[in-house]
Structure formats: structure tokens, C-alpha cells
Design a protein around this motif. Structure first.
Motif, PDB file in Angstrom:
ATOM      1  N   THR A 141      12.094  -2.348   6.026  1.00  0.00           N
ATOM      2  CA  THR A 141      11.067  -1.422   6.479  1.00  0.00           C
ATOM      3  C   THR A 141      11.450  -0.763   7.786  1.00  0.00           C
ATOM      4  O   THR A 141      10.909   0.266   8.153  1.00  0.00           O
ATOM      5  N   GLY A 142      12.414  -1.354   8.498  1.00  0.00           N
ATOM      6  CA  GLY A 142      12.846  -0.778   9.762  1.00  0.00           C
ATOM      7  C   GLY A 142      14.128   0.014   9.643  1.00  0.00           C
ATOM      8  O   GLY A 142      14.745   0.346  10.642  1.00  0.00           O
ATOM      9  N   ALA A 164       5.165 -11.370  -3.812  1.00  0.00           N
ATOM     10  CA  ALA A 164       4.441 -11.134  -5.060  1.00  0.00           C
ATOM     11  C   ALA A 164       2.995 -10.738  -4.803  1.00  0.00           C
ATOM     12  O   ALA A 164       2.418  -9.928  -5.534  1.00  0.00           O
ATOM     13  N   GLY A 165       2.395 -11.322  -3.748  1.00  0.00           N
ATOM     14  CA  GLY A 165       1.006 -11.014  -3.434  1.00  0.00           C
ATOM     15  C   GLY A 165       0.061 -11.601  -4.462  1.00  0.00           C
ATOM     16  O   GLY A 165       0.457 -12.388  -5.337  1.00  0.00           O
ATOM     17  N   PRO A 207       7.256  -5.664  -5.525  1.00  0.00           N
ATOM     18  CA  PRO A 207       7.034  -4.427  -4.777  1.00  0.00           C
ATOM     19  C   PRO A 207       7.724  -4.476  -3.412  1.00  0.00           C
ATOM     20  O   PRO A 207       7.896  -5.555  -2.835  1.00  0.00           O
ATOM     21  N   PRO A 208       8.134  -3.308  -2.878  1.00  0.00           N
ATOM     22  CA  PRO A 208       8.778  -3.273  -1.565  1.00  0.00           C
ATOM     23  C   PRO A 208       7.873  -3.866  -0.484  1.00  0.00           C
ATOM     24  O   PRO A 208       6.670  -3.601  -0.461  1.00  0.00           O
ATOM     25  N   SER A 209       8.450  -4.685   0.374  1.00  0.00           N
ATOM     26  CA  SER A 209       7.685  -5.308   1.460  1.00  0.00           C
ATOM     27  C   SER A 209       8.649  -5.963   2.427  1.00  0.00           C
ATOM     28  O   SER A 209       9.839  -6.112   2.140  1.00  0.00           O
ATOM     29  N   GLU A 210       8.141  -6.365   3.583  1.00  0.00           N
ATOM     30  CA  GLU A 210       8.953  -7.104   4.543  1.00  0.00           C
ATOM     31  C   GLU A 210       9.427  -8.430   3.962  1.00  0.00           C
ATOM     32  O   GLU A 210      10.546  -8.868   4.215  1.00  0.00           O
ATOM     33  N   LEU A 248      13.877 -11.848   1.824  1.00  0.00           N
ATOM     34  CA  LEU A 248      14.530 -12.583   0.734  1.00  0.00           C
ATOM     35  C   LEU A 248      15.906 -12.001   0.443  1.00  0.00           C
ATOM     36  O   LEU A 248      16.860 -12.738   0.166  1.00  0.00           O
ATOM     37  N   ALA A 249      16.015 -10.674   0.498  1.00  0.00           N
ATOM     38  CA  ALA A 249      17.309 -10.029   0.282  1.00  0.00           C
ATOM     39  C   ALA A 249      18.275 -10.357   1.424  1.00  0.00           C
ATOM     40  O   ALA A 249      19.468 -10.588   1.198  1.00  0.00           O
ATOM     41  N   ASN A 250      17.772 -10.398   2.654  1.00  0.00           N
ATOM     42  CA  ASN A 250      18.617 -10.733   3.801  1.00  0.00           C
ATOM     43  C   ASN A 250      19.156 -12.158   3.705  1.00  0.00           C
ATOM     44  O   ASN A 250      20.284 -12.432   4.131  1.00  0.00           O
ATOM     45  N   ILE A 251      18.349 -13.069   3.162  1.00  0.00           N
ATOM     46  CA  ILE A 251      18.803 -14.450   2.975  1.00  0.00           C
ATOM     47  C   ILE A 251      19.983 -14.478   2.010  1.00  0.00           C
ATOM     48  O   ILE A 251      20.983 -15.172   2.236  1.00  0.00           O
TER      49      ILE A 251
END
Length: 377
Positions: A13-14, A100-101, A358-361, A366-369
Motif C-alpha cells: 500500500t506504500g 480474508a476478513g 483482496p488487496p490489503s496491508e 504475507l507476500a513479504n514473508i
């Protein structure tokens, strides 16, 4: 889309965060992820760890100070191991829960959520960490029949084994009690089967050879992956799926959560196996398992007979393994590069599963991990 991210970076997001130039260290990735889920997961099991019963056990474990029992190393790891973060599993469960929310069926119960995560999902994260910790403690039990005089007095090792059994059983019992309190039959079934997978995987590891790092089976990489799934990936994969079940998500989302947990943890294990072969500034030779992924893949390329010959040459007349010699032999082959490729392959499959969220922080975290455990010097 996500596949290229292992080479270029993660679009969060940044903005675009570069991973090709080294990227943030593992500790920073974890720290940023903990801010997203609401609190440091290093304190996830604090309620259990501060209980009177475990405090009594801790007092007994202190008696092992000065001995060489491996339970002491396990205990130190809980306190000091910020580099590898023993609470990684719980963090992933919280992140994927937030990514997931709430499901459509649970929208009316959003008031039960804190930082976008249900209280039952936080409990599940704690349960998963307790189970993992219990098995870590149980793995510290030593075979007294194989002890040498340099290992210290037999009575110290026997006492340490008793403490490992008692404290591990205590943690596992607490986890099972909390699991029942979730009052979800499918979740109980999933986590119970994960415990069964852990037992099966660890039993195979322990019965595979009578001596540490002694290769007795002609195991291929396919069999290696099956065994690693049982002993390292099943708990996280099924816990991620269970977290989706607690929020009443669809079968498809549950499966994608399972796939992320499975492939991310496979990448994590491959990354760990590769460390003795890829560390840049390691002047000292690191001991490694002859059943690690690079060694297994090296054997597949080299052939069984040639591999056994290399092992015997490295052992020499004194039957003491020269890891430096064997390490150089494996580096000279294709095992290391193939293991890196396999690590990134599992990473790509984990990232592909994230596309269904959905896109979110939380999804970015999770992708950064994944990027952190698929990046090599």
C-alpha cells in the motif's frame, strides 16, 4: 503477477518495495507484520507460560543449568531467538485471518473483531503456537542409550528428559483444552489431524537412522517433500484453513489459505536447509543434515553409489565427518542451485494462493514473508 515479485519486490500500500537489493531483514518483516495484526506475537503464549503449573516446571528446568541437555537450548530459543522468530506460525494465521476478513455469512458479527480478526482466530493462533512449542520441547528428549561420557552425567540427562516430557505434555494439554473451547467440530478435526501428521513426521525422522546425520535410505526429493509436509508444513497449512472455517469462508478460500500455509512453510524449511551452503560471511563450517534438501538433490544428480563414496571419503579413517569437505562437494554439484529453485517455486505457489484474497496491508505482509524466505545472498 506475483511470480515476478520474488525477483523484483512487493507492491504494498506504500508503493514498490525493492527486494532485489536485499530488502528488509526477516526481523523487520516480522515487526511490520505484527503492527498490522495488533500486538506482538512473541507474547502470544504468555497466558499459558505465566501459569502456576508451568512456572513450577520452569523452576525445575533451572536445575539443568550447567548440563548439556538440549532442553536448555530450546528454552533459550524461546527467549532470545528473534532472528528466526519462533512465533512465525501464529503471526501468519493472524495475517491471513485479517487478509480474508469477515465472510458474507459473518458480517453481522463484526463487533467481535479486533483489528479485523475474530477472537476465535486469535485463540487458534495461540493454540497453534502451543502445539508447535510442545513438539519443540519433546524433540529435546535425548536417547540415553547413545550418550557418551562427554555428554555429562547420566542422571542429568534423565532428569532433563523427564522435564521435556512433562512440560511438552503440559503445553499440548493446554492447547487441546483451548481447541475444544472453540466449539467447532471441523476445526478440531483439522488441528487434530495436524497433530497426527506431526507425530508421524517426527517418528519417521527419529526411526530413519540410529545415528545423527547417518544416511540409511535412498530418499528422493518427492519423498523428502512428503516427510517435510508432515513434520513442518501440515500444522501451519491446516491452521490457516481452520482460521477461514472459523470465519465461515467458502471452501475455495479455505483451500487457498491451506495452500499458502503449506507452500510458505515449505519455502521456510528449504531456506533453513540452504543456510550452511549460501551464507556469505561464514568462516566456520556449519554442520548440516545429510537428509537436507541440498544433499538429497545432490544425491539425485550424482547417483546413490557416488554419494555414499563421497560420504565415506569425508568421514575418513577416524569415522568423524569432515563437513567442510562434504560441503564443498555439494556446492560443486547442482544440489544447492536446485534447492534454491525449489524454494522459489514453493514461494511462487504461496504467492499465487494470495491472489484470491483482496488487496490489503495484511496480504502485502504475507507476500513479504514469502519474499524474505526465498531471498538468498
Amino acid at each position: 503477477m506475483w511470480g515476478a515479485l520474488l525477483r523484483s519486490g512487493v507492491r504494498g500500500t506504500g508503493g514498490l518495495r525493492s527486494m532485489s537489493s536485499g530488502g528488509p531483514p526477516w526481523s523487520q518483516v516480522v515487526s511490520e507484520a505484527e503492527k498490522i495484526v495488533g500486538y506482538p506475537t512473541s507474547f502470544m503464549s504468555l497466558r499459558c507460560l505465566l501459569s502456576d503449573e508451568l512456572s513450577n516446571i520452569a523452576m525445575q528446568v533451572r536445575k539443568l543449568v550447567g548440563t548439556k541437555h538440549p532442553l536448555l537450548d530450546t528454552a533459550r530459543g524461546f527467549v532470545y531467538d528473534s532472528r528466526n522468530n519462533l512465533q512465525m506460525r501464529g503471526l501468519v494465521i493472524l495475517l491471513i485471518s485479517k487478509a480474508a476478513g469477515p465472510s458474507t455469512a459473518e458480517l453481522s458479527f463484526q463487533h467481535n473483531m479486533v483489528s479485523g480478526i475474530y477472537s476465535s482466530q486469535r485463540s487458534l493462533a495461540e493454540i497453534t503456537e502451543l502445539i508447535h512449542t510442545a513438539f519443540l520441547v519433546h524433540r529435546g528428549i535425548v536417547n540415553v542409550g547413545e550418550l557418551k561420557s562427554c555428554d555429562g552425567p547420566l542422571k542429568d540427562m534423565q532428569f532433563g528428559n523427564k522435564m521435556a516430557v512433562l512440560s511438552g505434555d503440559f503445553l499440548l494439554a493446554n492447547a487441546c483444552t483451548s481447541l475444544a473451547q472453540l466449539q467447532n467440530t471441523k476445526v478440531v478435526e483439522l488441528i487434530s489431524s495436524a497433530i497426527g501428521d506431526l507425530v508421524q513426521g517426527i517418528y519417521y525422522e527419529n526411526s530413519k537412522s540410529s545415528e545423527e546425520n547417518c544416511l540409511t535410505d535412498d530418499i528422493g526429493i518427492s519423498r523428502w517433500k512428503e516427510q517435510v509436509f508432515l513434520s513442518h508444513s501440515a500444522l501451519l497449512a491446516k491452521s490457516c484453513q481452520a482460521a477461514m472455517e472459523l470465519a465461515k469462508h467458502s471452501t475455495e478460500i479455505q483451500d487457498m489459505a491451506f495452500q499458502y500455509g503449506k507452500h510458505m512453510s515449505m519455502s521456510h524449511k528449504l531456506h533453513s536447509d540452504l543456510q550452511p551452503f549460501v551464507k556469505e560471511s561464514s568462516s566456520d563450517t556449519m554442520a548440516f543434515s545429510l537428509n537436507s534438501a541440498p544433499a538429497i538433490l545432490h544425491q539425485e544428480f550424482l547417483g546413490r553409489e557416488a554419494w555414499i563414496k563421497q560420504i565415506r571419503e569425508a568421514q575418513g579413517k577416524g569415522n568423524i565427518m569432515d563437513y567442510k569437505q562434504l560441503q564443498e562437494a555439494i556446492k560443486a554439484g547442482k544440489g544447492v542451485t536446485s534447492a534454491i529453485d525449489l524454494c522459489r517455486c514453493h514461494g511462487n505457489r504461496a504467492l499465487a494462493a494470495l491472489e484470491h484474497f483482496p488487496p490489503s496491508e495484511a496480504r502485502d505482509a504475507l507476500a513479504n514473508i514469502v519474499c524474505a524466505v526465498t531471498r538468498f545472498p
